[in-house]
Design an enzyme around this catalytic site. Structure first.
Site, mmCIF file in Angstrom:
data_model
loop_
_atom_site.group_PDB
_atom_site.id
_atom_site.type_symbol
_atom_site.label_atom_id
_atom_site.label_comp_id
_atom_site.label_asym_id
_atom_site.label_seq_id
_atom_site.Cartn_x
_atom_site.Cartn_y
_atom_site.Cartn_z
ATOM 1 N N HIS A 141 5.714 0.659 4.646
ATOM 2 C CA HIS A 141 4.265 0.764 4.490
ATOM 3 C C HIS A 141 3.624 -0.619 4.499
ATOM 4 O O HIS A 141 4.272 -1.638 4.269
ATOM 5 C CB HIS A 141 3.904 1.478 3.182
ATOM 6 C CG HIS A 141 4.365 0.758 1.942
ATOM 7 N ND1 HIS A 141 5.688 0.708 1.564
ATOM 8 C CD2 HIS A 141 3.681 0.033 1.013
ATOM 9 C CE1 HIS A 141 5.803 -0.004 0.455
ATOM 10 N NE2 HIS A 141 4.601 -0.430 0.106
ATOM 11 N N ASP A 185 0.500 -2.123 2.276
ATOM 12 C CA ASP A 185 -0.090 -1.678 1.009
ATOM 13 C C ASP A 185 -1.503 -1.121 1.193
ATOM 14 O O ASP A 185 -2.341 -1.721 1.885
ATOM 15 C CB ASP A 185 -0.130 -2.835 0.010
ATOM 16 C CG ASP A 185 1.262 -3.248 -0.447
ATOM 17 O OD1 ASP A 185 2.074 -2.349 -0.719
ATOM 18 O OD2 ASP A 185 1.529 -4.460 -0.526
ATOM 19 N N HIS A 236 6.651 -3.367 4.804
ATOM 20 C CA HIS A 236 7.791 -3.674 3.954
ATOM 21 C C HIS A 236 8.284 -2.413 3.266
ATOM 22 O O HIS A 236 7.594 -1.392 3.203
ATOM 23 C CB HIS A 236 7.430 -4.725 2.907
ATOM 24 C CG HIS A 236 6.307 -4.315 1.995
ATOM 25 N ND1 HIS A 236 4.983 -4.406 2.353
ATOM 26 C CD2 HIS A 236 6.317 -3.802 0.735
ATOM 27 C CE1 HIS A 236 4.220 -3.985 1.362
ATOM 28 N NE2 HIS A 236 5.004 -3.593 0.375
ATOM 29 N N ARG A 256 2.315 -7.430 -8.805
ATOM 30 C CA ARG A 256 1.699 -7.735 -7.521
ATOM 31 C C ARG A 256 0.222 -8.069 -7.688
ATOM 32 O O ARG A 256 -0.509 -7.356 -8.387
ATOM 33 C CB ARG A 256 1.839 -6.539 -6.568
ATOM 34 C CG ARG A 256 1.448 -6.844 -5.119
ATOM 35 C CD ARG A 256 1.598 -5.602 -4.248
ATOM 36 N NE ARG A 256 0.477 -4.684 -4.390
ATOM 37 C CZ ARG A 256 0.527 -3.392 -4.105
ATOM 38 N NH1 ARG A 256 1.652 -2.847 -3.668
ATOM 39 N NH2 ARG A 256 -0.548 -2.615 -4.258
#
Length: 363
Positions: free
Chosen positions: A181, A183, A330, A346
């Protein structure tokens, strides 16, 4: 008290998915899993979490309005591309593959000047993903970490994930499945320069795999590239919120659906990259379902199986991984089975709305 993401929660009867009008495909869960908070706090004989102020909570009282458009400024456009402020004398840079991935030692991200941050944004856009070792980022206060991230864009607040108490801008990652995906690509202005820093990690395993979506585009034939230009794909956040509702989790904000160009252009480098992913992309605007499914499957497979334009990043204590969500995808590698903790934070600054520039045939 609202249960945290690290508390074990017993649900006698799962609630059905919220009845949104759009149900576009099957959402594959990537949110963090529930674990026992007693174990996180070291009350069961296991080591406690190294950074307890980063333990996630889910505040059921939070309700956020829809995101408003904002004017993003891409600092990578201001960079000196010889990177004198990013790589001082004594720094060590190792490329992981020819096209994607680098490892850097000998610099401290938290000490960069604004010029150094401009160069960081451009360098990451060029190398796609960069692992900075021996960083003090996790030891900064959360407000200081957020101030650092704000330089690169407005912080995204995730609609469903756990967050440190009082800091919903921090997305906490505890991987439970493998899923390629980019993000939150369903947002009108998805993320650009993105930061992920390690808090606790297993002794081995739990690596993150990245794919270079710009090189993936370049590997296509010119005729195929040209056909993709002008096509737009729908990206949906509905299934993610529905999955959270099914486990009686939170919903900070109503889900959104936006369409983006299948080939997007990076504002600092001018590179074109494929921008579809199986996690959030649902269909191609204007095509029949069979046509859309076939074309999307080809692109997903092209990205996922392109081992020659992928990089695998191993986590070390003190690592900060910075990548550009506009030109990469990723997935975590779920390969540790020893009960050890994998806990990461994150920062997800939003960037511009995806755009494309006209097709130019390769010379």
């Amino acid at each position: 008290m609202a249960p945290s993401l690290t508390e074990t929660e017993t649900v006698a009867e799962q609630k059905p998915a919220q009845p949104y009008k759009l149900h576009l495909g099957q959402y594959k869960e990537i949110d963090a899993v529930f674990v026992d908070r007693a174990a996180e706090e070291g009350k069961t004989g296991e080591p406690p979490a190294k950074y307890p102020h980063y333990l996630p909570t889910w505040d059921r009282t939070q309700s956020w309005p829809p995101l408003e458009p904002y004017e993003h400024y891409e600092h990578g456009k201001d960079a000196d591309t010889s990177y004198p402020n990013l790589f001082p004398e004594g720094s060590d840079v190792t490329d992981l593959t020819p096209s994607i991935g680098s490892e850097v030692r000998g610099i401290q991200l938290s000490a960069l000047t604004d010029k150094g941050k401009d160069e960081l944004a451009h360098y990451v856009a060029t190398r796609k993903v960069v692992a900075f070792r021996s960083q003090d980022f996790a030891d900064l206060s959360i407000p200081d970490a957020l101030r650092y991230g704000e330089y690169f864009g407005r912080h995204h607040i995730h609609p469903t994930s756990g967050a440190p108490e009082g800091h919903p801008e921090i997305h906490l990652a505890r991987t439970s499945s493998v899923a390629w995906h980019s993000d939150v690509s369903y947002e009108e202005q998805p993320p650009g320069t993105t930061f992920l820093y390690i808090l606790d990690r297993p002794e081995t395993g739990g690596d993150t795999l990245f794919v270079d979506a710009a090189t993936a585009y370049k590997r296509l034939s010119p005729l195929f590239q040209e056909r993709l230009h002008g096509l737009r794909a729908t990206h949906s956040g509905v299934e993610q919120v529905n999955a959270a509702a099914a486990r009686n989790s939170i919903k900070r904000r109503e889900p959104v659906v936006h369409d983006h160009p299948i080939v997007r252009t990076h504002p600092a480098t001018g590179e074109k990259a494929l921008y579809v992913n199986p996690q959030f992309t649902r269909d191609i605007v204007g095509l029949k379902k069979e046509e859309s499914d076939t074309l999307l499957k080809f692109l997903y497979d092209h990205l996922a199986y392109g081992a020659d334009f992928q990089a695998r990043v191993k986590w070390e204590e003190g690592t900060v991984v910075v990548w550009d969500n506009r030109v990469t995808q990723h997935t975590a590698i779920v390969d540790w089975e020893n009960g050890q903790r994998r806990h990461l934070a994150r920062l997800t600054p939003q960037a511009e709305a995806p755009f494309e520039t006209p097709f130019v045939a390769p010379k």
